[in-house]
Design an enzyme around this catalytic site. Structure first.
Site, PDB file in Angstrom:
ATOM      1  N   GLY A 105      -0.137  -2.370  12.686  1.00 27.79           N
ATOM      2  CA  GLY A 105      -0.976  -1.918  11.577  1.00 27.79           C
ATOM      3  C   GLY A 105      -1.155  -0.420  11.607  1.00 27.79           C
ATOM      4  O   GLY A 105      -0.469   0.279  12.354  1.00 27.79           O
ATOM      5  N   ASN A 106      -2.064   0.075  10.784  1.00 28.75           N
ATOM      6  CA  ASN A 106      -2.331   1.520  10.774  1.00 28.75           C
ATOM      7  C   ASN A 106      -3.824   1.750  10.617  1.00 28.75           C
ATOM      8  O   ASN A 106      -4.597   0.816  10.441  1.00 28.75           O
ATOM      9  CB  ASN A 106      -1.518   2.202   9.669  1.00 28.75           C
ATOM     10  CG  ASN A 106      -1.882   1.665   8.309  1.00 28.75           C
ATOM     11  OD1 ASN A 106      -2.974   1.868   7.818  1.00 28.75           O
ATOM     12  ND2 ASN A 106      -0.956   0.924   7.692  1.00 28.75           N
ATOM     13  N   ARG A 107      -4.217   3.012  10.675  1.00 23.77           N
ATOM     14  CA  ARG A 107      -5.640   3.332  10.752  1.00 23.77           C
ATOM     15  C   ARG A 107      -6.307   3.492   9.389  1.00 23.77           C
ATOM     16  O   ARG A 107      -7.452   3.932   9.305  1.00 23.77           O
ATOM     17  CB  ARG A 107      -5.840   4.611  11.572  1.00 23.77           C
ATOM     18  CG  ARG A 107      -5.507   4.427  13.031  1.00 23.77           C
ATOM     19  CD  ARG A 107      -5.600   5.751  13.789  1.00 23.77           C
ATOM     20  NE  ARG A 107      -6.880   6.396  13.607  1.00 23.77           N
ATOM     21  CZ  ARG A 107      -7.070   7.706  13.650  1.00 23.77           C
ATOM     22  NH1 ARG A 107      -6.048   8.501  13.855  1.00 23.77           N
ATOM     23  NH2 ARG A 107      -8.260   8.214  13.475  1.00 23.77           N
ATOM     24  N   SER A 108      -5.655   3.146   8.322  1.00 20.81           N
ATOM     25  CA  SER A 108      -6.264   3.330   7.005  1.00 20.81           C
ATOM     26  C   SER A 108      -7.489   2.424   6.843  1.00 20.81           C
ATOM     27  O   SER A 108      -7.404   1.216   7.030  1.00 20.81           O
ATOM     28  CB  SER A 108      -5.239   3.011   5.914  1.00 20.81           C
ATOM     29  OG  SER A 108      -5.862   3.129   4.665  1.00 20.81           O
TER      30      SER A 108
END
Ligand code: C5P
Length: 404
Positions: A201-204
């Site tokens: 995933g990512n930090r958005s």
């Protein structure tokens, strides 16, 4: 939505308690600003408990946060209920001798007033003239109703019921420069499963995309928010907004399906979601363990995800505006704007909103800075401030690009 409820000194203040309760139940962030007189009818602890926020009447409290204008600036909607003859007169004159007065002068949000007073006061030429002035300035007036008044007399002057005031408030929000526009906004970050319990995933956080959706709804647009893995707290105001519908997705494939399904009937498509560029080639059915690894390390094979934005651009219909986002970490020797121009051309979008990211910049924060590049490579907007302020600037640029 961020709603300010001004309460002034009339007996109907007790009915405003129910109005605040309804707003909170619908998920809005509510700040009550009573006048000193209003507190003689309903006390401060009641407002704090019902609104779940601190309440003050004075412009001298919370000075470092410039509270006397901050509430008005942050508001999506201001409701004054009950609005006494005195407060209506002060509003018409633009007086700002208390926190409600400064808040009303500092806001650009729709203002709804629910007058409550005795019939004689309501019919007095001064009140009639003040209402005419306020209506001409765009203030929405709901009520008063005809009925029994506190003194046992009858006539127009009863404050409208809380649910009617809420309905009028939602109606007031419909007027705006994006009224009639149908938009879809993706927000958040996609997650690609590795096995049943893990993902890439990512930090958005989704905050900027949600702000884009809420700004559009606040200006009258009909909004579909495609939310990828956004905290319910971040989504709360959007969930409560009558013109925002939320579709939740997890993976890039789901996001793609939701966007491709929605885009044909939308006038503006904004891809603010951070999309995983790769997904895991073979998602394991069972949780991967160290025991079943071949050696001390593990290799995951990744395959490239489709570029959703490219597909939306390819399918763009006449009159449709497609907007991309680019989160960039600047390189030596190339400005953010130059990178943005190259990416806008490569993506073929009508507008590209570029923001700088890095460790601690951009993500999971309440403020942001954006540069918007248009199809002629011009800087269509440059904005920094809260994510909402930046979102408003983006919509100004979108409207300009659409020639309206
Ligand atoms: O190329 P880059 O990932 O920086 O482009 C960002 C823009 O493209 C964003 O608007 C993002 O939502 C979109 N995007 C996409 N599909 C991908 C990757 C990015 O739609 N697979």
């Amino acid at each position: 939505m961020f709603v300010v409820v001004g309460v002034t000194g009339g007996i109907a203040a007790y009915k405003a308690v129910q109005l605040v309760r309804l707003l909170v139940q619908e998920g809005h962030e509510v700040h009550v600003v009573p006048t000193d007189d209003a507190l003689r009818f309903v006390g401060l602890p009641t407002w704090e408990a019902i609104s779940r926020n601190p309440v003050t009447t004075s412009v001298h409290d919370d000075v470092p946060k410039v509270r006397h204008v901050a509430l008005g600036q942050a508001a999506d909607l201001v409701i004054v209920a009950p609005a006494t003859a005195n407060t209506l007169a002060k509003m018409a004159a633009g007086l700002a001798d208390d926190l409600l007065g400064t808040t009303l002068l500092a806001t650009t949000a729709p203002v709804v007033v629910a007058p409550a007073m005795h019939t004689e006061m309501w019919r007095h030429k001064a009140t009639v003239a003040n209402l005419t002035t306020l209506r001409a300035r765009g203030v929405h007036v709901i009520g008063p109703e005809d009925g029994e008044l506190t003194g046992g007399d009858r006539g127009p002057g009863r404050m409208s019921e809380p649910d009617a005031i809420l309905g009028a408030a939602y109606g007031a929000l419909a007027a705006g420069d994006l009224a009639g526009l149908r938009v879809v906004v993706s927000a958040g970050g996609t997650r690609e499963p590795i096995d049943p319990v893990r993902y890439l995933g990512n930090r958005s956080s989704g905050r900027q995309g949600v702000a884009v959706a809420l700004a559009a709804a606040g200006r009258g647009a009909d909004v579909l928010l495609v939310a990828a893995n956004i905290d319910s707290g971040v989504l709360a105001a959007a969930s409560a907004h009558p013109r925002v519908r939320i579709a939740t997705v997890t993976t890039t494939a789901q996001l793609q399906a939701a966007m491709e399904d929605a885009a044909p009937e939308r006038d503006v498509v904004v891809m603010a979601a951070a999309v995983a560029d790769y997904r895991v080639a073979d998602v394991a059915d069972r949780k991967l363990t160290k025991e079943d690894a071949a050696g001390p390390g593990r290799t995951l094979e990744l395959v490239e995800n489709p570029d959703i934005l490219a597909g939306l651009v390819a399918a763009r219909r006449d009159g449709q505006t497609v907007v991309g986002f680019a989160a960039e970490t600047p390189d030596e020797g190339e400005t953010l704007v130059d990178r943005g121009r190259r990416k806008r051309a490569r993506k073929g979008v009508d507008l590209l909103a570029v923001n700088e990211v890095g460790w601690g910049i951009g993500f999971e924060r309440d403020d942001n800075a954006l540069v918007v590049i248009d199809a002629a490579d011009r800087i269509a907007a440059e904005a920094h401030g809260t994510k909402r302020e930046v979102a408003e600037a983006l919509w100004d640029a979108i409207l300009a690009a659409r020639g309206s």
